[in-house]
Design an enzyme around this catalytic site. Structure first.
Site: not given
Ligand code: 5RP
Length: 215
Positions: A29, A96, A104
């Protein structure tokens, strides 16, 4: 597109090389994974489908015509691709930021290879600069917060956010995480914690930074 965003996109595109024909892909995500899903759309006729870690990714996958499958029906997955908020030299992560940490972590646990896709700003020597997300059962919020203070952190309730599992999130500030495996176990044992965003007992297997595989 700024430098960080370009780094995320390059990493996500590089991860597409690990997708095997006929396989089911675990999908994380976030904004980095969004690029991965866009790339996966071009390969959709070569894969059986994806297991998704959030309602957000499920919607994106479906928009791109990629079948979303139930993890209970698929069994273990060959590959899981996800971003991270921080990554240390041992491939241990804080995740997170997007609130999807529990699903995840489940997919990471079920996957033979976890490929983590980040831009260079996510690399740290010691985890903890990014506030550590902890998913909690709503009635346990205050209890868990007190226990987190006892562990040396400063929990802040992510007010207004409800996870895909119907729970709440505490973001724990000011932790300098010298033993991520031990802290992950300690936090996960607090009554009312669903899981914390430390991915240390099961770290990433491979980290791609700005499009390059890290040694
Ligand atoms: C979501 C996550 C994402 O992998 C983490 O927040 C990184 O996000 P982004 O790719 O938008 O920087 O753990 O729960």
């Amino acid at each position: 597109m700024d430098e960080r965003e370009a780094g995320k996109k390059r990493s996500a595109e590089r991860a597409l090389r690990y997708v095997e024909d006929g396989s089911i892909v675990g999908v994380g995500t976030g904004s980095t994974v969004r690029y991965f899903i866009e790339g996966l759309a071009d390969l959709r006729h070569r894969i059986e489908g994806a297991v998704s870690s959030s309602e957000q990714s499920t919607a994106l996958l479906r928009q791109h015509g990629i079948p979303v499958l139930d993890l209970n029906a698929t069994g273990p997955l060959p590959l899981y691709v996800d971003g991270a908020d921080e990554c240390d030299p041992h491939r241990r992560l804080i995740k997170g930021g997007g609130g999807a940490l529990t699903r995840e972590k489940i997919i990471a646990a079920c996957s033979r290879r976890f490929v983590c896709v980040i831009d260079r700003s996510k690399q740290v020597d010691i985890l903890g600069r990014f506030p550590l997300p902890v998913e909690v059962i709503p009635m346990a919020r205050s209890h868990v917060a007190r226990q987190l203070v006892a562990l040396g952190g400063q929990p802040v309730w992510r007010e207004g956010v409800v996870t895909d599992n119907g729970n709440w999130i505490l973001d724990v500030h000011n932790l300098r995480i010298l033993d991520p495996v031990a802290l992950e176990a300690s936090i996960n044992q607090i009554a009312g914690v669903v899981t914390c965003g430390l991915f240390a007992a099961r770290p990433a297997d491979l980290v791609i930074v700005d499009g390059e595989v890290r040694d």
